[in-house]
Design a protein around this motif. Sequence first.
Motif, PDB file in Angstrom:
ATOM      1  N   ARG A 105      -5.042 -14.677  -0.683  1.00  0.00           N
ATOM      2  CA  ARG A 105      -5.158 -15.908  -1.484  1.00  0.00           C
ATOM      3  C   ARG A 105      -4.345 -15.818  -2.772  1.00  0.00           C
ATOM      4  O   ARG A 105      -3.733 -16.785  -3.211  1.00  0.00           O
ATOM      5  N   LYS A 106      -4.321 -14.636  -3.386  1.00  0.00           N
ATOM      6  CA  LYS A 106      -3.529 -14.455  -4.610  1.00  0.00           C
ATOM      7  C   LYS A 106      -2.039 -14.655  -4.347  1.00  0.00           C
ATOM      8  O   LYS A 106      -1.294 -14.998  -5.256  1.00  0.00           O
ATOM      9  N   ALA A 121       5.810 -18.326   2.308  1.00  0.00           N
ATOM     10  CA  ALA A 121       4.792 -17.447   1.732  1.00  0.00           C
ATOM     11  C   ALA A 121       4.445 -16.262   2.634  1.00  0.00           C
ATOM     12  O   ALA A 121       3.698 -15.371   2.218  1.00  0.00           O
ATOM     13  N   VAL A 122       4.992 -16.221   3.828  1.00  0.00           N
ATOM     14  CA  VAL A 122       4.587 -15.222   4.819  1.00  0.00           C
ATOM     15  C   VAL A 122       4.803 -13.790   4.347  1.00  0.00           C
ATOM     16  O   VAL A 122       3.896 -12.951   4.449  1.00  0.00           O
ATOM     17  N   ALA A 126       0.642  -8.284   0.971  1.00  0.00           N
ATOM     18  CA  ALA A 126      -0.648  -8.167   0.291  1.00  0.00           C
ATOM     19  C   ALA A 126      -1.735  -7.674   1.251  1.00  0.00           C
ATOM     20  O   ALA A 126      -2.567  -6.847   0.879  1.00  0.00           O
ATOM     21  N   ILE A 127      -1.709  -8.180   2.477  1.00  0.00           N
ATOM     22  CA  ILE A 127      -2.680  -7.736   3.489  1.00  0.00           C
ATOM     23  C   ILE A 127      -2.467  -6.265   3.817  1.00  0.00           C
ATOM     24  O   ILE A 127      -3.422  -5.486   3.884  1.00  0.00           O
ATOM     25  N   ARG A 128      -1.207  -5.877   3.998  1.00  0.00           N
ATOM     26  CA  ARG A 128      -0.881  -4.483   4.336  1.00  0.00           C
ATOM     27  C   ARG A 128      -1.347  -3.525   3.246  1.00  0.00           C
ATOM     28  O   ARG A 128      -1.977  -2.501   3.519  1.00  0.00           O
ATOM     29  N   ILE A 129      -1.072  -3.889   1.993  1.00  0.00           N
ATOM     30  CA  ILE A 129      -1.426  -3.014   0.874  1.00  0.00           C
ATOM     31  C   ILE A 129      -2.938  -2.994   0.639  1.00  0.00           C
ATOM     32  O   ILE A 129      -3.550  -1.928   0.554  1.00  0.00           O
ATOM     33  N   GLU A 134     -13.251  -8.996   2.588  1.00  0.00           N
ATOM     34  CA  GLU A 134     -13.208  -9.771   1.342  1.00  0.00           C
ATOM     35  C   GLU A 134     -12.013  -9.357   0.477  1.00  0.00           C
ATOM     36  O   GLU A 134     -11.321 -10.202  -0.091  1.00  0.00           O
ATOM     37  N   LYS A 135     -11.763  -8.064   0.392  1.00  0.00           N
ATOM     38  CA  LYS A 135     -10.644  -7.543  -0.390  1.00  0.00           C
ATOM     39  C   LYS A 135      -9.310  -8.065   0.159  1.00  0.00           C
ATOM     40  O   LYS A 135      -8.433  -8.486  -0.600  1.00  0.00           O
TER      41      LYS A 135
END
Length: 115
Positions: free
Chosen positions: A23-24, A66-67, A73-76, A16-17
């Motif tokens: 999405r952000k 947007a990639v 964001a996913i990595r962090i 979820e995180k």
Amino acid sequence: MKFKIVMAMVRPNITEKVVDAARKEGATGDVIISARGSGSKESKSFFGLTLQDQTEILMFLVEEHAVDAILDAIRISGELHEPGQGIAFVLNVEKVAGLESQMEKFKEQAKSKYL
């Protein structure tokens, strides 16, 4: 427009995180698939049964501009720099059908990025 698939394999407790962070940064939708797997470490066993870690496969079909932001964001958010947290990668997409309802959002994102 050119599209890519951003895929991430993460532990269920952080799904979820990670989805919220993607999405952000512009991901407009996601697919989540429950799976089992093992990383580079040897699988554990219990009474002769091999135990595999639960994982979730996250897929985001995104416009190519947007990639980088989504992958970061996913990595962090997923703390992918830590061993055993998961992996993420990007795949090229040749053709797409069925995105008519999202095209306006993609156009808006492209305008804000390049204009």
